[in-house]
Design an enzyme around this catalytic site. Structure first.
Site, mmCIF file in Angstrom:
data_model
loop_
_atom_site.group_PDB
_atom_site.id
_atom_site.type_symbol
_atom_site.label_atom_id
_atom_site.label_comp_id
_atom_site.label_asym_id
_atom_site.label_seq_id
_atom_site.Cartn_x
_atom_site.Cartn_y
_atom_site.Cartn_z
ATOM 1 C CG ASP A 155 -48.087 -97.420 30.115
ATOM 2 O OD1 ASP A 155 -47.450 -98.629 29.424
ATOM 3 O OD2 ASP A 155 -47.601 -96.547 30.341
ATOM 4 C CG HIS A 187 -44.323 -98.610 28.545
ATOM 5 N ND1 HIS A 187 -45.292 -97.619 28.834
ATOM 6 C CD2 HIS A 187 -43.002 -97.962 27.930
ATOM 7 C CE1 HIS A 187 -44.505 -96.468 28.974
ATOM 8 N NE2 HIS A 187 -43.262 -96.718 28.221
ATOM 9 C CB SER A 384 -41.822 -94.203 29.414
ATOM 10 O OG SER A 384 -42.956 -94.105 28.497
#
EC number: 3.4.21.-
Length: 442
Positions: A155, A187, A384
């Site tokens: 990520d 994120h 996600s």
């Protein structure tokens, strides 16, 4: 426009150039469509040597070493072109080329099977623990916490948050080549918490399904949450190599909350990113991939989630309750079938208004200040978030039985779901993930 030599080259080699690369080259020539013929050579010379493209070169089976060497020799003679990373597991390499260099490669390197545009890939961002029945899974008198299981979060990186203290055991940075864990986007940190937050900063309120699992951060996306096919493939191959170098303490699971548009090749294995994740799967790593956030339209599953092998995770809206009675599929969650006509997603997990770890002063943290929850947590939605929650539950399964293969883990997850009767599997998959039902034993 067909009078230009590069346009003729694209037409002659269409079978060796993927569609985005063909379009990229042809777009260079559109402004000169009505240019008089006697000026073609002048403009084409400028275009061929000044424009630069990032590509992935695939070699014929068994020809990686020879092909890489030949490509290197060709590009040494070309201006502003060079080879970059090698991807031995999928028989590819990345390169920067001018149109002239691309022409030379296709003319002089007989071992090249196909050349792909190095397209952009993005993070797929648009109570969770309780809703997935992972608050406390007990087997043989032991509460399962993911202890002894390692999850790689591929990520934007991982911020060393207090709720992950002592459990970030490795870090690789394909973007900035830093050695210490960090997350300049935010994120990846949120996703890491969705897997394995201990909830220490919230008295256990915001903990992940595997609060004692170990984590490895593999940064493949930049500060803005985007990267390239080459970056992602490099990260996946790093994980495979890590296991070859550390057979006694391998990566058990990869969580990938990222993706790009799935292009319709002859079959999904022609997609370089699909090939990379399937190599990881074949190497014994359970791969959980986000379905994408392009719903509610059909055929919107992102790549590499179109892979038949991996666990493709859609997002469930649990309406902030632990009960499954009011659960629905999130409107943004991508739907199947894939562009290849295969059923996807495989499974659903909570993905709406998920509270997890905050990465202070990161890109998202500054951009969405209203999403902060106290000083340590942050709210996000998307497939996600669903993906690492599923990965965390897979960690519980592997803690209980470390010898299971990826295929066996996938089967247990799908068989243990909360199902919706007579619902479309291209929307609901096998149903909503349920840790209690998925972990074998009593």
């Amino acid at each position: 426009m067909f009078g230009y030599s590069m346009v003729q080259m694209v037409r002659a080699n269409a079978h060796k150039l993927d569609w985005p690369l063909r379009e990229t080259v042809l777009q260079l020539y559109k402004p000169f469509k009505w240019t008089p013929c006697f000026l073609h050579k002048f403009f084409e010379t400028k275009l061929q040597n000044r424009k630069k493209m990032s590509v992935i070169i695939e070699f014929e089976e068994g020809c990686h070493e020879t092909g890489f060497q030949m490509a290197g020799e060709v590009l040494q003679k070309e201006k502003r072109s060079k080879l970059k990373s090698r991807f031995n597991k999928i028989n590819c390499c990345s390169a920067e080329v001018t149109p002239s260099a691309l022409h030379s490669l296709l003319s002089e390197c007989s071992n090249i099977r196909k050349v792909y545009l190095n397209r952009e890939v993005k993070a797929l961002l648009d109570t969770a623990t309780e809703a997935s029945h992972a608050k406390e899974v007990v087997r043989n008198g032991q509460t399962l916490t993911g202890k002894g299981v390692t999850v790689a979060v591929v990520d934007t990186g991982i911020y060393p948050h207090p709720d992950l203290e002592g459990r970030i055991i490795g870090f690789a940075d394909m973007v900035n080549q830093k050695t210490e864990p960090y997350d300049d986007n935010g994120h990846g940190t949120h996703c890491a918490g969705d897997v394995a937050s201990s909830g220490a900063s919230s008295s256990g309120q915001y903990r992940g399904p595997a609060p004692e699992a170990n984590l490895i951060g593999v940064k493949v996306l930049n500060k803005q949450g985007s990267g390239t096919l080459a970056d992602i493939i490099e990260g996946v191959e790093w994980c495979i190599q890590y296991n070859e170098d550390n057979p006694d303490e391998p990566i058990d699971i990869m969580s990938m909350s990222l993706g790009g548009d799935a292009l319709r090749y002859d079959h999904e294995q022609e997609d370089p990113l699909v090939r990379a994740v399937e190599e990881a799967w074949s190497a014994g790593i359970v791969v959980c991939v986000a379905a994408g956030n392009s719903g509610p339209d059909s055929q919107t599953i992102a790549s590499p989630g179109v892979s038949e092998k991996v666990i493709t995770v859609g997002a469930l809206d649990d309406n902030n309750t632990a009960s499954s009675d009011d659960d629905t599929v999130a409107s943004f969650s991508s739907r199947g079938p894939t562009v290849y006509g295969k059923e996807k997603p495989d499974i659903l997990a909570p993905g709406v208004n998920i509270i997890s770890l905050r990465s202070p002063n990161s890109y998202i943290d500054k951009l969405q200040k209203s999403s902060r929850v106290g000083s340590q947590y942050f709210t996000m939605s998307g497939t996600s978030m669903a993906t690492p929650i599923c990965a965390g539950i897979a960690a519980l399964i592997l803690q209980q039985n470390p010898d299971l293969t990826p295929d066996e883990v996938k089967e247990l997850l799908k068989n243990g779901t909360d199902k919706w009767k007579d619902e479309d599997p291209n929307i609901y998959g096998a149903g909503a993930v349920n840790a209690e039902n998925s972990v074998p034993g009593q």
